[in-house]
Design a protein around this motif. Structure first.
Motif, PDB file in Angstrom:
ATOM      1  N   GLY A  43       0.895  -1.395  -0.093  1.00 21.27           N
ATOM      2  CA  GLY A  43      -0.105   0.131   0.038  1.00 21.27           C
ATOM      3  C   GLY A  43       0.747   1.163  -0.009  1.00 21.27           C
ATOM      4  N   ALA A  44       2.019   1.180   0.697  1.00 21.14           N
ATOM      5  CA  ALA A  44       2.819   2.516   0.436  1.00 21.14           C
ATOM      6  C   ALA A  44       3.368   2.815  -0.731  1.00 21.14           C
ATOM      7  CB  ALA A  44       4.086   2.222   1.711  1.00 21.14           C
ATOM      8  N   LEU A  45       3.111   1.990  -1.698  1.00 23.39           N
ATOM      9  CA  LEU A  45       3.567   2.370  -3.092  1.00 23.39           C
ATOM     10  C   LEU A  45       2.532   3.249  -4.134  1.00 23.39           C
ATOM     11  CD1 LEU A  45       4.890  -1.072  -4.519  1.00 23.39           C
ATOM     12  CD2 LEU A  45       6.194   0.979  -3.201  1.00 23.39           C
ATOM     13  N   PHE A  46       1.387   3.317  -3.327  1.00 25.56           N
ATOM     14  CA  PHE A  46       0.261   4.020  -3.996  1.00 25.56           C
ATOM     15  C   PHE A  46       0.295   5.536  -3.330  1.00 25.56           C
ATOM     16  CE2 PHE A  46      -0.807  -0.621  -4.245  1.00 25.56           C
ATOM     17  CZ  PHE A  46      -0.477  -0.769  -5.293  1.00 25.56           C
ATOM     18  N   ALA A  47      -0.701   6.099  -4.385  1.00 30.24           N
ATOM     19  CA  ALA A  47      -0.845   7.727  -3.997  1.00 30.24           C
ATOM     20  C   ALA A  47      -1.549   7.617  -2.678  1.00 30.24           C
ATOM     21  CB  ALA A  47      -1.620   8.221  -5.179  1.00 30.24           C
ATOM     22  N   GLY A  48      -1.249   8.619  -1.774  1.00 33.20           N
ATOM     23  CA  GLY A  48      -1.778   9.154  -0.543  1.00 33.20           C
ATOM     24  C   GLY A  48      -1.416   8.182   0.552  1.00 33.20           C
ATOM     25  N   GLU A  49      -0.309   7.450   0.677  1.00 28.58           N
ATOM     26  CA  GLU A  49       0.113   6.735   1.487  1.00 28.58           C
ATOM     27  C   GLU A  49       1.463   6.851   1.579  1.00 28.58           C
ATOM     28  OE1 GLU A  49      -1.212   2.699   1.521  1.00 28.58           O
ATOM     29  OE2 GLU A  49      -3.307   3.293   2.214  1.00 28.58           O
ATOM     30  N   ALA A  50       2.134   6.650   2.678  1.00 30.07           N
ATOM     31  CA  ALA A  50       3.633   6.605   2.952  1.00 30.07           C
ATOM     32  C   ALA A  50       3.967   5.597   4.082  1.00 30.07           C
ATOM     33  CB  ALA A  50       4.146   7.981   3.343  1.00 30.07           C
ATOM     34  N   ALA A  51       4.950   4.909   3.806  1.00 30.91           N
ATOM     35  CA  ALA A  51       5.436   3.885   4.859  1.00 30.91           C
ATOM     36  C   ALA A  51       5.531   4.660   5.978  1.00 30.91           C
ATOM     37  CB  ALA A  51       6.475   3.085   4.391  1.00 30.91           C
ATOM     38  N   ALA A  52       4.979   4.097   7.245  1.00 27.37           N
ATOM     39  CA  ALA A  52       5.312   4.870   8.623  1.00 27.37           C
ATOM     40  C   ALA A  52       6.844   5.009   8.963  1.00 27.37           C
ATOM     41  CB  ALA A  52       4.830   4.005   9.816  1.00 27.37           C
ATOM     42  N   ALA A  53       7.195   6.388   9.058  1.00 29.62           N
ATOM     43  CA  ALA A  53       8.726   6.744   9.557  1.00 29.62           C
ATOM     44  C   ALA A  53       8.767   6.968  10.898  1.00 29.62           C
ATOM     45  CB  ALA A  53       8.902   7.895   8.655  1.00 29.62           C
ATOM     46  N   PRO A  54       9.041   6.199  11.799  1.00 32.52           N
ATOM     47  CA  PRO A  54       9.253   6.665  13.239  1.00 32.52           C
ATOM     48  C   PRO A  54      10.015   7.666  13.440  1.00 32.52           C
ATOM     49  CG  PRO A  54       9.187   4.191  12.932  1.00 32.52           C
ATOM     50  CD  PRO A  54       9.407   5.054  11.515  1.00 32.52           C
ATOM     51  N   THR A  55       9.623   8.604  14.396  1.00 24.74           N
ATOM     52  CA  THR A  55      10.541   9.516  14.869  1.00 24.74           C
ATOM     53  C   THR A  55      11.832   9.230  15.719  1.00 24.74           C
ATOM     54  OG1 THR A  55       8.398  10.713  15.400  1.00 24.74           O
ATOM     55  CG2 THR A  55      10.422  11.631  16.223  1.00 24.74           C
ATOM     56  N   THR A  56      12.813  10.244  15.067  1.00 26.26           N
ATOM     57  CA  THR A  56      14.032   9.815  15.562  1.00 26.26           C
ATOM     58  C   THR A  56      14.502  10.880  16.834  1.00 26.26           C
ATOM     59  OG1 THR A  56      15.135   8.665  13.602  1.00 26.26           O
ATOM     60  CG2 THR A  56      16.575   9.551  15.379  1.00 26.26           C
ATOM     61  N   ARG A  57      14.649  10.233  18.067  1.00 27.58           N
ATOM     62  CA  ARG A  57      14.820  11.052  18.930  1.00 27.58           C
ATOM     63  C   ARG A  57      16.394  11.171  19.804  1.00 27.58           C
ATOM     64  NH1 ARG A  57       9.690  12.090  21.159  1.00 27.58           N
ATOM     65  NH2 ARG A  57      10.708  13.893  22.270  1.00 27.58           N
ATOM     66  N   HIS A  58      16.808  12.140  20.409  1.00 26.49           N
ATOM     67  CA  HIS A  58      17.942  11.981  21.088  1.00 26.49           C
ATOM     68  C   HIS A  58      18.065  11.698  22.623  1.00 26.49           C
ATOM     69  CE1 HIS A  58      22.144  13.630  22.374  1.00 26.49           C
ATOM     70  NE2 HIS A  58      22.475  12.982  21.336  1.00 26.49           N
ATOM     71  N   LEU A  59      18.557  10.698  23.030  1.00 34.36           N
ATOM     72  CA  LEU A  59      18.466  10.166  24.459  1.00 34.36           C
ATOM     73  C   LEU A  59      19.744  10.305  24.843  1.00 34.36           C
ATOM     74  CD1 LEU A  59      16.957   9.094  26.610  1.00 34.36           C
ATOM     75  CD2 LEU A  59      17.564   6.633  25.620  1.00 34.36           C
ATOM     76  N   ASP A 203      -0.040  10.751   4.790  1.00 34.09           N
ATOM     77  CA  ASP A 203       0.431  11.651   4.453  1.00 34.09           C
ATOM     78  C   ASP A 203      -0.129  12.922   5.207  1.00 34.09           C
ATOM     79  OD1 ASP A 203       2.034  10.780   2.493  1.00 34.09           O
ATOM     80  OD2 ASP A 203       0.998  11.127   0.843  1.00 34.09           O
ATOM     81  N   ASP A 204      -1.532  12.654   5.583  1.00 33.94           N
ATOM     82  CA  ASP A 204      -1.992  13.972   6.449  1.00 33.94           C
ATOM     83  C   ASP A 204      -1.646  13.699   7.791  1.00 33.94           C
ATOM     84  OD1 ASP A 204      -3.354  11.789   7.218  1.00 33.94           O
ATOM     85  OD2 ASP A 204      -5.524  12.541   6.361  1.00 33.94           O
ATOM     86  N   GLY A 205      -0.865  12.833   8.366  1.00 33.63           N
ATOM     87  CA  GLY A 205      -0.567  12.695   9.841  1.00 33.63           C
ATOM     88  C   GLY A 205      -1.348  11.562  10.551  1.00 33.63           C
ATOM     89  N   THR A 206      -2.417  11.066   9.828  1.00 33.32           N
ATOM     90  CA  THR A 206      -3.645  10.270  10.470  1.00 33.32           C
ATOM     91  C   THR A 206      -2.782   8.745  10.281  1.00 33.32           C
ATOM     92  OG1 THR A 206      -4.671   9.609   8.536  1.00 33.32           O
ATOM     93  CG2 THR A 206      -5.433  11.476  10.224  1.00 33.32           C
ATOM     94  N   TRP A 207      -3.169   7.716  11.210  1.00 32.54           N
ATOM     95  CA  TRP A 207      -2.645   6.545  10.995  1.00 32.54           C
ATOM     96  C   TRP A 207      -3.965   5.456  10.455  1.00 32.54           C
ATOM     97  CZ3 TRP A 207       2.228   4.563  12.517  1.00 32.54           C
ATOM     98  CH2 TRP A 207       3.278   5.661  12.815  1.00 32.54           C
ATOM     99  N   THR A 208      -3.473   4.712   9.692  1.00 33.31           N
ATOM    100  CA  THR A 208      -4.631   3.398   9.595  1.00 33.31           C
ATOM    101  C   THR A 208      -3.915   2.105   9.716  1.00 33.31           C
ATOM    102  OG1 THR A 208      -5.257   4.776   7.616  1.00 33.31           O
ATOM    103  CG2 THR A 208      -5.838   2.576   7.221  1.00 33.31           C
ATOM    104  N   ALA A 209      -4.612   1.266  10.339  1.00 34.78           N
ATOM    105  CA  ALA A 209      -4.557  -0.115  10.503  1.00 34.78           C
ATOM    106  C   ALA A 209      -5.381  -0.888   9.176  1.00 34.78           C
ATOM    107  CB  ALA A 209      -4.924  -0.795  11.745  1.00 34.78           C
ATOM    108  N   ASP A 210      -4.814  -1.757   8.878  1.00 35.01           N
ATOM    109  CA  ASP A 210      -5.373  -3.023   7.773  1.00 35.01           C
ATOM    110  C   ASP A 210      -5.106  -4.268   7.951  1.00 35.01           C
ATOM    111  OD1 ASP A 210      -6.097  -4.227   5.378  1.00 35.01           O
ATOM    112  OD2 ASP A 210      -5.497  -2.506   4.075  1.00 35.01           O
ATOM    113  N   GLY A 211      -6.441  -4.959   8.601  1.00 31.89           N
ATOM    114  CA  GLY A 211      -6.063  -6.457   9.152  1.00 31.89           C
ATOM    115  C   GLY A 211      -7.069  -7.395   8.455  1.00 31.89           C
ATOM    116  N   TYR A 212      -7.042  -8.425   8.807  1.00 32.99           N
ATOM    117  CA  TYR A 212      -7.985  -9.837   8.498  1.00 32.99           C
ATOM    118  C   TYR A 212      -7.803 -10.628   9.415  1.00 32.99           C
ATOM    119  CZ  TYR A 212      -9.646 -13.223   5.451  1.00 32.99           C
ATOM    120  OH  TYR A 212     -10.475 -14.539   4.829  1.00 32.99           O
ATOM    121  N   THR A 213      -9.393 -11.052   9.847  1.00 29.66           N
ATOM    122  CA  THR A 213      -9.404 -11.896  11.062  1.00 29.66           C
ATOM    123  C   THR A 213     -10.739 -12.744  10.696  1.00 29.66           C
ATOM    124  OG1 THR A 213      -9.706 -12.242  13.361  1.00 29.66           O
ATOM    125  CG2 THR A 213     -10.766  -9.949  12.460  1.00 29.66           C
ATOM    126  N   GLY A 214     -11.371 -13.440  11.678  1.00 25.58           N
ATOM    127  CA  GLY A 214     -12.604 -13.941  11.306  1.00 25.58           C
ATOM    128  C   GLY A 214     -12.671 -15.301  12.278  1.00 25.58           C
TER     129      GLY A 214
END
Length: 768
Positions: A43-59, A203-214
């Motif tokens: 899904g990250a290859l398609f328009a409107g989505e980007a693979a999650a890029a976790p924040t890098t912090r200095h500890l 891209d708009d800062g929201t997050w989406t989960a995509d899953g399969y169960t049953g």
């Protein structure tokens, strides 16, 4: 970093905070149901989505310079993060040093361990969330320069969410969106997220989960912010946030404005010409059949992909074209040819953006005198380069495109010289691999061992008598004949050891799962002086089955036997003969039979060859070899299969090469195939498929190969002998090769196969 204090603390007060760590095995109780783990990455290859890029912090972990209860000034610490940890060695007094260590864990998390003191400190760049921190001594913590507590550092998510199904059977392919970060919860019992549930930052800062169960199960996650969307809304679906049921009707009533539709025309500008094309969009595609010119026709098809995108597959030429409408964005088109023009809403599209990247390949010789008569193939167009000062291709070098769209270069060079070409796509093959040949792609030398031509067919199919790769008892480090001896030997074995099952032994393992440690060979003498080999059997079902592997394990010369000796109905619990959980494993010259789930269950790619795999004959499962891994390629060759429900199958996210195998006269259903979405690259060639009667349907003839879904790359099926005389056809029929979920074959090529029980006249068709 110690910074002047080499003392280790004896004891001290400890602050420890631990949070969620995903397990290493993400494919368990719902493996047969949950079939999709590549969706997020795709899904990250398609328009409107980007693979999650976790924040890098200095500890920074800084000792306070105050004495502890033990009287020393040392701080000993350890912390774990969901993403990569990198040492900061240029942070003045608070710099990480050589005595601080960082490791990546099996579950994908990272852990840093170190020591500091005397008012000095250590610093790191940390990606993602810190999920655990513990330390001894007196210290302060600084995150991005601000003082924080351990509780601040190891922060909890604000909410939990469970996506539940209330009916069995049922299937739920769902998505939900939140305003803050989402993380799967892998430790929530039967309602835990697993490897085929994915999370994406939009891209708009929201997050989406995509899953399969049953089937009465569910999935769980943590998240921050608010739940803003969920779908689909079904009667058998229940969603709980922080333990309270959510009224899903508010999501059902939300209707989005109708998406804007675009018109796309696929045109050819030359006569004569032929164009077999495909294009993909983010939204629905519809054929336009009611226009006077360039109307789509019956040989053009449209399918919705498992990731929600749509693909059109069509054929035109001779100055004509096809027309469609679509929603969303155009994300892919091919092939890109000079005589092809694509217009969206009347405006010509620059097709160069869809053309595969161009590479330069140099075929060089390193010795004088020398001769090199070579050939190589690629997935995209090859062109000779004749205008370079050195190593230019010449008149004795040729380039051709094959019928299956593969490009081939044949050339001749030597005496320290070479030839140069450009190509698009990927290098598929190169030969010969000789010492005086060097191949460079974009200036980088290529390891030619991965491109050797297939080996000559082996004489022995199925192993046993005549197999040349046997392990004699003389190579054993320990010989075992009882369950206790076997368990003790495996527990004490180390890499390089050979644990040998006595040829006369039959060891029952009914109540435990034995793990073969990394680098260890478990062997017996099948095929030596006519021996059947020692046996490990599981008369009862326990766990995943009697044997599991670490990395680089070899299992050879054994009989591994379950309790099934005929076709049986589906029943639980289920087990497998060998569960491959490590990388680099080899299974050869074994007889595996009688297991309800599978003879060989692959959680990682492996090499399975020269074995007899039969009577894994339970309805619903019953695999000879099942590829449950995500990605990677498995090689399956020179095996004898019989009376499995499916002899070779894939969960739908792996690639395999199935070659030089014989499929015996008894089969419950098709012998080779894949589940949806369809896998990656599937190569099926030089096999003999005998069974035409399926025991589960009673129909004769029935299919040998079933590609359910559409492979990411291709299902390439050639030089096989199919006893079913019916020519391949798309859809769910009874032909020799089928692709059930499409109207036209999609990413499936077949050629040079023989159909029918009469023996082929070409010696290069079928298994040896």
């Amino acid at each position: 970093m110690v910074n002047g204090n080499q003392n280790e603390p004896d004891s001290t007060s400890e602050q420890t905070r631990r949070n969620r760590l995903p397990p290493g095995d993400e494919f368990g109780r719902r493996s047969f149901l949950k079939l999709g783990a590549g969706a997020a990455a795709a899904g990250a290859l398609f328009a409107g989505e980007a693979a999650a890029a976790p924040t890098t912090r200095h500890l920074e972990i800084v000792s306070t310079g105050e004495t502890t209860e033990t009287g020393d000034l040392a701080v000993d610490y350890e912390f774990t993060a969901t993403g990569e940890i990198a040492p900061d060695t240029d942070n003045g007094r608070n710099s990480a040093e050589g005595n601080d260590s960082i490791v990546q864990n099996d579950d994908g998390t990272w852990t840093a361990t170190g020591t500091t003191g005397n008012g000095f400190g250590d610093a790191y760049a940390v990606t993602g969330r810190v999920v655990a921190f513990s330390a001894t001594g007196a210290y302060d913590l600084y995150l991005d320069g601000e003082a924080v507590t351990v509780d601040d550092l190891v922060a909890e998510y604000e909410h939990t969410i469970e996506v539940l199904t209330t009916e069995d059977p049922s299937e739920l392919d769902y998505t939900f969106t939140t305003t803050g970060e989402i993380e799967p919860n892998y430790d929530n019992g039967d309602n835990s997220a697993s490897g085929n549930d994915s999370v994406t930052e939009n891209d708009d800062g929201t997050w989406t989960a995509d899953g399969y169960t049953g089937n009465g199960y569910g999935d769980a996650y943590y998240f921050d912010g608010d739940l803003t969307g969920f779908g689909p809304v079904e009667e058998f679906v229940e969603v709980r946030v922080d333990g309270s049921a959510v009224d899903l009707s508010r999501f059902e009533s939300e209707s989005e404005a109708e998406s804007e539709r675009h018109t796309i025309e696929v045109l050819t500008t030359e006569d004569p010409s032929e164009l077999d094309y495909a294009f993909t969009t983010t939204g629905e595609i519809q054929k336009v059949t009611d226009v006077a010119e360039n109307a789509a026709s019956g040989n053009d098809s449209v399918t919705e992909n498992d990731d929600g995108t749509w693909t059109a597959d069509g054929y035109t030429g001779n100055g004509y074209g096809d027309t469609y409408t679509f929603e969303g964005e155009l994300t892919d088109f091919g092939p890109v040819e000079e005589f092809v023009e694509v217009r969206v809403d009347g405006t010509a599209v620059d097709l160069a953006r869809f053309r595969p990247k161009e590479h330069t390949i140099e075929v060089l010789t390193t010795e004088d005198p020398s001769e090199l008569d070579y050939a190589f193939t690629t997935t995209g167009e090859i062109q000779k380069v004749t205008d370079v000062a050195e190593n230019a291709a010449s008149g004795n070098d040729s380039v051709t495109e094959t019928d299956d769209g593969i490009w081939r270069a044949d050339g001749y060079t030597g005496n320290g010289y070479g030839d140069t070409y450009t190509f698009r796509g990927e290098l598929l093959t190169f030969g010969p691999d000789v010492d005086h040949a060097e191949v460079r792609i974009d200036g980088t030398a290529v390891d030619l061992s991965g491109y050797e031509a297939p080996p000559d067919p082996a004489v022995v199919v199925g192993g046993g008598d005549g197999y040349s790769g046997t392990v004699p008892e003389s190579e054993a480090d320990v010989v075992v004949s009882t369950r206790g001896e076997l368990e003790q030997a495996l527990n004490g074995a180390s890499s390089g050891d050979v644990v040998y099952v006595d040829p006369d032994a039959s060891i029952n393992v009914p109540d435990r799962e034995l793990t073969i440690p990394s680098g260890v060979t478990l062997a017996s003498n099948r095929g030596i002086d006519g021996s059947d080999g020692g046996e490990i059997r599981a008369d009862e079902v326990y766990g995943e089955g009697p044997l599991q592997t670490g990395d680089d394990v070899r299992v050879t010369g054994l009989r591994i036997t379950g309790s099934i000796d005929e076709y049986v109905d589906f029943n639980r619990p289920v087990h497998s003969g060998v569960a491959v959980k490590g990388t680099g494993c080899e299974i050869d010259n074994v007889e595996i039979s009688g297991f309800s789930y599978g003879g060989v269950k692959l959680q990682e790619p492996a090499y399975v060859h020269h074995s007899y795999i039969h009577t894994n004959a339970m309805d619903g499962l019953g695999y000879g070899i099942v590829c449950n891994q995500e990605g990677g390629d498995t090689l399956i060759e020179y095996n004898e299969f019989n009376l499995n429900r499916h002899s070779v199958a894939s969960r739908g996210y792996a690639g395999y090469e199935v070659r030089y195998n014989h499929f015996g006269e008894d089969a419950i259903a098709y012998q080779v195939g894949t589940h949806r979405p369809g896998g990656t690259t599937l190569e099926v060639h030089h096999n003999t498929f005998v069974p035409t009667l399926h025991l589960n349907s009673g129909e004769d003839p029935e299919s040998h190969v079933s590609i359910r879904g559409v492979p990411d790359d291709v299902a390439d099926i050639h030089h096989n002998w199919f006893h079913n005389p019916r020519q391949p056809a798309p859809g769910r029929g009874r032909e020799s090769i089928i692709q059930p979920h499409v109207e036209e074959f999609t990413n499936l090529d077949y050629r040079n196969n023989h159909y029918g029980a009469d023996e082929p006249t070409d010696d290069d068709i079928g298994c040896p």
